[in-house]
Design a protein around this motif. Sequence first.
Motif, PDB file in Angstrom:
ATOM      1  N   ILE A 255       0.810  -1.224   0.000  1.00 21.90           N
ATOM      2  CA  ILE A 255       0.000   0.000   0.000  1.00 21.90           C
ATOM      3  C   ILE A 255       0.848   1.282   0.000  1.00 21.90           C
ATOM      4  O   ILE A 255       0.696   2.109  -0.894  1.00 21.90           O
ATOM      5  N   PRO A 256       1.778   1.457   0.957  1.00 25.21           N
ATOM      6  CA  PRO A 256       2.562   2.706   0.918  1.00 25.21           C
ATOM      7  C   PRO A 256       3.399   2.849  -0.342  1.00 25.21           C
ATOM      8  O   PRO A 256       3.627   3.966  -0.803  1.00 25.21           O
ATOM      9  N   PHE A 257       3.869   1.730  -0.918  1.00 28.79           N
ATOM     10  CA  PHE A 257       4.685   1.849  -2.126  1.00 28.79           C
ATOM     11  C   PHE A 257       3.838   2.203  -3.348  1.00 28.79           C
ATOM     12  O   PHE A 257       4.291   2.932  -4.217  1.00 28.79           O
ATOM     13  N   MET A 258       2.612   1.692  -3.396  1.00 29.67           N
ATOM     14  CA  MET A 258       1.734   2.109  -4.492  1.00 29.67           C
ATOM     15  C   MET A 258       1.454   3.594  -4.366  1.00 29.67           C
ATOM     16  O   MET A 258       1.467   4.338  -5.339  1.00 29.67           O
ATOM     17  N   ALA A 324     -10.432  -2.255   6.297  1.00 30.81           N
ATOM     18  CA  ALA A 324      -9.431  -1.209   6.099  1.00 30.81           C
ATOM     19  C   ALA A 324      -8.396  -1.650   5.078  1.00 30.81           C
ATOM     20  O   ALA A 324      -7.986  -0.880   4.212  1.00 30.81           O
ATOM     21  N   ARG A 325      -7.961  -2.891   5.146  1.00 29.04           N
ATOM     22  CA  ARG A 325      -6.925  -3.368   4.231  1.00 29.04           C
ATOM     23  C   ARG A 325      -7.423  -3.381   2.789  1.00 29.04           C
ATOM     24  O   ARG A 325      -6.751  -2.870   1.894  1.00 29.04           O
ATOM     25  N   TYR A 326      -8.621  -3.940   2.583  1.00 29.09           N
ATOM     26  CA  TYR A 326      -9.118  -3.989   1.204  1.00 29.09           C
ATOM     27  C   TYR A 326      -9.412  -2.595   0.670  1.00 29.09           C
ATOM     28  O   TYR A 326      -9.126  -2.282  -0.485  1.00 29.09           O
ATOM     29  N   ALA A 327      -9.958  -1.741   1.531  1.00 29.80           N
ATOM     30  CA  ALA A 327     -10.269  -0.373   1.096  1.00 29.80           C
ATOM     31  C   ALA A 327      -8.981   0.370   0.772  1.00 29.80           C
ATOM     32  O   ALA A 327      -8.829   0.941  -0.316  1.00 29.80           O
ATOM     33  N   ALA A 328      -8.018   0.364   1.699  1.00 30.24           N
ATOM     34  CA  ALA A 328      -6.767   1.104   1.494  1.00 30.24           C
ATOM     35  C   ALA A 328      -6.035   0.579   0.270  1.00 30.24           C
ATOM     36  O   ALA A 328      -5.496   1.345  -0.533  1.00 30.24           O
ATOM     37  N   PHE A 329      -6.025  -0.728   0.114  1.00 37.63           N
ATOM     38  CA  PHE A 329      -5.297  -1.319  -1.002  1.00 37.63           C
ATOM     39  C   PHE A 329      -5.920  -0.919  -2.336  1.00 37.63           C
ATOM     40  O   PHE A 329      -5.236  -0.452  -3.246  1.00 37.63           O
ATOM     41  N   GLN A 330      -7.233  -1.093  -2.444  1.00 32.38           N
ATOM     42  CA  GLN A 330      -7.862  -0.813  -3.747  1.00 32.38           C
ATOM     43  C   GLN A 330      -7.883   0.666  -4.088  1.00 32.38           C
ATOM     44  O   GLN A 330      -7.716   1.042  -5.237  1.00 32.38           O
ATOM     45  N   ILE A 331      -8.059   1.513  -3.068  1.00 34.70           N
ATOM     46  CA  ILE A 331      -8.040   2.955  -3.356  1.00 34.70           C
ATOM     47  C   ILE A 331      -6.634   3.367  -3.796  1.00 34.70           C
ATOM     48  O   ILE A 331      -6.448   4.025  -4.816  1.00 34.70           O
TER      49      ILE A 331
END
Lengths: 511, 444
Positions: A255-258, A324-331
């Motif tokens: 997530i942070p790298f994307m 939170a993980r799925y939301a943060a990742f996909q956004i």
Amino acid sequence: MRRHLHVDWRAGLSLVGTLLALLSLAFVVPILVALIYGEADLWVFISSMAVTAGFGLLLRQLDSEPNPGAREAFLVVALTWLFAAIFGALPYILAGNGAIAHPINALFESMSGFTTTGATVMDDISFDTHSRSIMMWRQLTQWLGGMGIIVLAVAILSQMAVGGAQLMEAETPGPGVSKLTPHIAETARVLWIAYLALTVIYMALLYGLHLLGYAPNMDLYNAIAHGFTTLPTGGFSPEARSMEAFSPIVQWLVIPFMFAAGVNFVLWWHVISGDARTLLRDNEFRLYLGATSVLTIITTVVLFVSALETPETGQIGGNLERSARYAAFQIASLINSTGYANMDFDAWSGPAKGLLLFAMFIGGSAGSTGGGIKILRWLVILKSLRREMFTSIHPEAVRPVRMNGHVLDEDAIRGIYAFTLLYFVIFFVGVGLFAADAARVGLDLELLDVISASIATLGNIGPGLGEVTGPMGGYGEFPVTSKLLMIGLMWIGRLELFPVLVLLTKAYWTD
Amino acid sequence: MRVVIVGAGEVGRAIAHNLEEAHDVVVIDRDSTLVEDLTYSLDVLALQGDGTERETLEEAGVDRADLVIACTDHDEANVVVCGTAKTISDAFTIARVRQRTLLETWEGSQGAFGVDFMVCTDLLTARAITRITDLPATQDVDTFVGGLVRMAEFEIDAESPVAGSTVHEADQYDSLTFAGVFRGEEMIVATGDTVLQPGDRVVVIGSASAVTEFARDIVPATADNGNEIVIVGASEIGFQAAREFEEHGYQPRLIEQDSDRARTVAEKLPNTMVLESDATDVEFLAREHIDEADLVISALDGDEKNLLVSLLARRLGVGRTVAVIENLEYAELFETVGVDVAINPREETAEEIVRFTRADHTEKVAMLEHDRAEVIEFEVHNESVLAGTPIVEAVTDLPDGVVIGAISRRGKLITPRGGTVVQPGDHIVVFVDAAVLEDVIEAI
């Protein structure tokens, strides 16, 4: 009366030849992979390399001392990317495995790679069908396309110092090139070093998690392969289930790298040089961070209250960590056009998918590897719209639009309006053409499929939101004509519309 | 003292006139008519020539001069004069400039261009405008120690939050000292127990920010604290004034008729609302509610236009009007017909420069309430009764009626309290009852 061509196409093509010859060196990576794994596809890459280098050196003969000007820059940039995609498709055709052996599909996959789109026409993503070297080549095309072939060439080739800035401007996303150093080649080098540094750190962290036992599937091959596609906001993965194949801790790390890949690399350079304040003060970065955070929070809430449950991932609604993980990742993945998926978000509720669609229209920052309309343009549009409101109340008010405290030129603002309008026009035309083409061959598509086919290719995002275009689907079902159009959209989208579109105008060739 | 003035414009003439009696003054100008005129009207030596040329300066005896003042209308020429003079003499050099950027360059690298002191005319005027208008309910304002210390006199309203409280209760500010209170004909030196009554005029000394904060606090919250400021004309003075107001936290409005100029200043002033219009367009003024402004400053080129704008603003019901006046002779007339404050840029400049010709460069005096009390700035010498002793002990050697308002030590502000020890070399700002002034000066 015959009119002369006013474009020095010989000089342009000669330079394209030089760039292709340079690009052919990239085949060394899959050749090494083939050697390590003892794969039969070795000859595929050796011959691809020979053909690409040969064609490049042949084109070079057109003009022994090319001196391309501002006008030729469009030709060079547009054709370099087109040829890169064409020659990058050779290995897929020569290897002859799966759906991508078909020339149009191969070109689609290659264009999708170089433009960091991440849309695929592969029917079977597995090492049973494709060799590891083919898969690594597919990943590598994204890494090469991320920071830009031209930027790379300017950084390496001394002969590109003159005119390099114009070429880079035609290629680099966002308005204008910010020179960090007096020499353009050094600026290009700085950008590539920042890009390379982040990539290496990321690969090391991924592999580190594997060595510590937190990421069973993230072996060295996968760590390198995903390193090649995260920082360029690419989205290809050698795993059929994309990031779903990895443990939650890997997903959290991605997530942070994307997110970082969607930030202007000039700002990363400042951070690497020890000046983090420039990053925090940047208006565009703040909006990017704000938009990502707000969308993530809303999406988390929407997922949390939903009854979403899948066989692979279990209960998501009611589970805060998963929501939170799925939301943060996909956004993070869709806002800047990366296109990774850590689950089949096609199964999400309507409102949740609506939020993802909204994110797709935002885009990354200028000077990042992200595609789309770009945060910077939205920021300028928001600011100038606020000015319009203000001046309608105070007709005499004189209000310049400021970015990071600097006044923006009115011409630049007009250019941004024109770009955004044109972007939407092309998007809608794409929607119409995809719909008509599907109707022609009797393919039944959802509305979301048609819409996402257009935005996901034009915005270099990759996966769409429908059943066909979704993260676990593939673009293989579309008719050939649609695929050709998508190839065009990816090409136009990566080069930010104008370098390709001006080639289609009469004025470009004759004025 | 031998003073060489380059440039015989209004500023140069005003300075020459001020110095002619006590000093040897040489004036240089390129215009022979002006030179001839000066020769007969002032008791100075007037020379015709170019002040940027070494030969001319030598002819004027710059090598023997103590002070060189370059005040032509050209910034670059003034800087060159100072630079040239420095190569042939040890004189103190003063340059007058209009461009603020030049001043900023000089401030950033003291001594640049061979200039010892630089006066920016338009900035000086802009600062004079902000100084007068910055503080609500102010009777008088002055600055000391190069702007570090500010003195202000306020009238305490019956509705004011501090009305009825003692100085001790009202004193909630780190860098502020209550110096004195004027009550009718009476003058009281402030102590902790002094009660602030409605109608009192209180004098405070402290840092600019503390004085401003105090000013905001003592004015009843119901009243609009003079925040609505309209500047008419984006002349250099108007522009600089807007910038000064911005720096003081205001969001002024600036009206400019020329669209290019309006755009240029709008780009430079992020917190100012620039309006492109004719300031005499009544419909426009009504639409933008200019009549509700607390203050209208007219800084157009041309005294007549400024008078017109000021009168119009007054008729609309604007609280206070300030006009920039080029012609000094108009000033009194303007104030008679209704302009509240008339400011003359040349007068401001000349005064600032003349201050440097006084024996003690740093000394400054402000008179309060028709000289019933004075606020004085001076440097502490070794022999002073103040040097080396805590203030509590030192004041026993001084007559009653003295309050030490502020101390500046090497450019830093120190708020004096009982235990503070004054050191030689400090600059101190004191409030003194006029009756004991002579005794005090002697002791100090």
